[in-house]
Design a protein around this motif. Structure first.
Motif, PDB file in Angstrom:
ATOM      1  N   PHE A 175      47.275  42.664  46.942  1.00  0.00           N
ATOM      2  CA  PHE A 175      46.669  43.732  47.747  1.00  0.00           C
ATOM      3  C   PHE A 175      45.286  44.037  47.172  1.00  0.00           C
ATOM      4  N   ASP A 176      44.352  44.361  48.069  1.00  0.00           N
ATOM      5  CA  ASP A 176      43.028  44.751  47.583  1.00  0.00           C
ATOM      6  C   ASP A 176      42.902  46.277  47.618  1.00  0.00           C
ATOM      7  N   ALA A 177      41.727  46.775  47.254  1.00  0.00           N
ATOM      8  CA  ALA A 177      41.545  48.224  47.139  1.00  0.00           C
ATOM      9  C   ALA A 177      41.718  48.923  48.480  1.00  0.00           C
ATOM     10  N   LYS A 178      41.499  48.185  49.580  1.00  0.00           N
ATOM     11  CA  LYS A 178      41.702  48.779  50.901  1.00  0.00           C
ATOM     12  C   LYS A 178      43.136  48.621  51.393  1.00  0.00           C
ATOM     13  N   GLY A 179      43.987  48.032  50.565  1.00  0.00           N
ATOM     14  CA  GLY A 179      45.392  47.907  50.924  1.00  0.00           C
ATOM     15  C   GLY A 179      45.717  46.678  51.751  1.00  0.00           C
TER      16      GLY A 179
END
Lengths: 197, 197
Positions: free
Chosen positions: A142-146
């Protein structure tokens, strides 16, 4: 030595654990995922809860030292050992619709949901009541934006996760059927059960 | 103008939507969370699934353009508008045990789970069958290792999330009871329903 139980590729198994028993889930060839669901043996309305587990453990990723919690806010299992270190609750078990909708495959395809359901039939658990599984060895990034992305597992041959039962349990496990979960290969999962003294 | 329905602080509501109806959930004062659960009106075994939603939408955070999916892999709602932009499924509704275990408070405390359950009683939904809720306006932060932290919502007075029903539904909503979700204040939630022409 405990007997090694083999879950063939794209299949599943279900069994009971007594409180204190230890379940070891093994990836015998590497890069394979196992979906696990857990029910209170004496009252199957109590079952694994993704939301309660992430809540009480304050983490999306669960590893050694974390507990798996039920929908009644009770501890069901403790993770005692985790040689790979990537497991989560982010995605539901692959189902027939996963392959229709996400893989654009209208044909029959084995799935974890159906394998969990079939193996749980002796325990009279309905398919609608199967919760989001604990995704053992699954590599969901997952990245920081989900945004989510499923990559091949980082697990290598022989990696294992060891769970201690915190109550009497019914457990169902799969060797995952989805191409994306395991890099396009289908492999078995092994497990052993060590009974409390 | 549609009538504005008021959910008092630390309470809840439940109601039906027809396919095509539009539900608007409003944070009237800012920095308040609303937990939402959704059931198929004609068969309450079909219900909101956190795992299926994150799976099909490929995202932990859900906003305009995303759908909320059921445990039967069907679309239940579409998010049509989201003026705040932070909603998730990461944590289960706060329950009496949340306050005992996480807040170290052994006394009575209102909770979203009990408020959902009480309001759903006319629909004969058991407490064990309430799924992980969609956390509207909730500000759950996660780092690259998956560690979770609940911060006060970023929502300001008047922020709203608008949902279109994709099937006939039973919906339950709360004005969240947990101190950590809303920066220690308890506030109402408002909602409106626009019926399909």
């Amino acid at each position: 030595m405990n007997a090694v139980n083999i879950i063939q590729p794209q299949s599943g198994a279900a069994f009971e654990l007594k409180k204190g028993d230890v379940l070891t889930v093994i990836d015998p060839k590497g890069q394979q995922v196992s979906d696990m669901v857990v029910f209170n043996r004496d009252d199957t309305k109590e079952k694994l809860s993704a939301g309660k587990t992430m809540d009480f453990e304050e983490s999306i990723l669960l590893t050694k030292g974390n507990f798996l919690w039920s929908n009644r806010s009770r501890k069901m299992m403790e993770i005692m050992e985790d040689t790979n270190g990537r497991n989560d609750f982010l995605l539901a078990p692959c189902s027939p619709e996963t392959f229709k909708i996400m893989y654009n495959n209208p044909d029959y395809h084995p799935s974890c949901l159906i394998n969990l359901y079939r193996n749980l039939q002796p325990y009279h658990i309905e398919i609608d009541d199967i919760p989001t599984a604990f995704n053992v060895f699954m590599n969901v990034q997952f990245d920081a934006k989900g945004k989510l992305k499923v990559l091949p597992p980082t697990s290598q041959a022989g990696d294992l996760v060891r769970f201690k039962a915190e109550m009497d349990l019914i457990v169902a496990l799969t060797a995952c059927s989805a191409e994306d979960s395991n890099g396009g290969t289908f492999k078995p999962i092994h497990y052993t059960i060590t009974h409390r003294d």
